[in-house]
Design a protein around this motif. Structure first.
Motif, PDB file in Angstrom:
ATOM      1  N   GLU A   1       0.829  -1.194   0.000  1.00  0.00           N
ATOM      2  CA  GLU A   1       0.000   0.000   0.000  1.00  0.00           C
ATOM      3  C   GLU A   1       0.871   1.254   0.000  1.00  0.00           C
ATOM      4  OE1 GLU A   1      -3.028   0.266   2.951  1.00  0.00           O
ATOM      5  OE2 GLU A   1      -3.296  -1.898   2.973  1.00  0.00           O
ATOM      6  N   GLN A   2       0.424   2.241  -0.777  1.00  0.00           N
ATOM      7  CA  GLN A   2       1.127   3.513  -0.764  1.00  0.00           C
ATOM      8  C   GLN A   2       0.447   4.439   0.229  1.00  0.00           C
ATOM      9  OE1 GLN A   2       1.156   5.099  -4.699  1.00  0.00           O
ATOM     10  NE2 GLN A   2       3.219   4.351  -5.082  1.00  0.00           N
ATOM     11  N   LYS A   3       1.226   5.024   1.087  1.00  0.00           N
ATOM     12  CA  LYS A   3       0.683   5.988   2.038  1.00  0.00           C
ATOM     13  C   LYS A   3       0.564   7.334   1.341  1.00  0.00           C
ATOM     14  CE  LYS A   3       2.672   3.885   6.107  1.00  0.00           C
ATOM     15  NZ  LYS A   3       3.559   4.087   7.250  1.00  0.00           N
ATOM     16  N   GLU A   4      -0.548   8.015   1.619  1.00  0.00           N
ATOM     17  CA  GLU A   4      -0.701   9.349   1.055  1.00  0.00           C
ATOM     18  C   GLU A   4       0.218  10.300   1.808  1.00  0.00           C
ATOM     19  OE1 GLU A   4      -4.542  10.972   0.387  1.00  0.00           O
ATOM     20  OE2 GLU A   4      -5.432   8.976   0.143  1.00  0.00           O
ATOM     21  N   LYS A   5       0.995  11.031   1.037  1.00  0.00           N
ATOM     22  CA  LYS A   5       1.907  11.986   1.661  1.00  0.00           C
ATOM     23  C   LYS A   5       1.147  13.251   2.014  1.00  0.00           C
ATOM     24  CE  LYS A   5       6.050  10.454  -0.670  1.00  0.00           C
ATOM     25  NZ  LYS A   5       7.175  10.842  -1.531  1.00  0.00           N
TER      26      LYS A   5
END
Length: 62
Positions: free
Chosen positions: A2-6
């Protein structure tokens, strides 16, 4: 994976509550006004005062 929202961090000077009351306008000064504006130390204050004075004279402000 999963990509974390920056989180976006603000850039530049921190804003103050007074800044939220301001709005930036950009205009092109006529040639004969350029020397006048160049002589004034606080151009924003000078322009604001001139606009306010004319608006009051013409009944645009109360």
């Amino acid at each position: 994976m999963e990509q974390k929202e920056k989180e976006k961090n603000p850039v530049g000077r921190p804003r103050t509550p007074e800044d939220k009351k301001l709005k930036s306008y950009h205009y092109k000064a006529e040639a004969d006004l350029i020397p006048v504006l160049d002589k004034v130390e606080n151009r924003n204050g000078f322009i604001n005062a001139a606009v306010r004075e004319k608006a009051e004279r013409e009944g645009l402000m109360k």
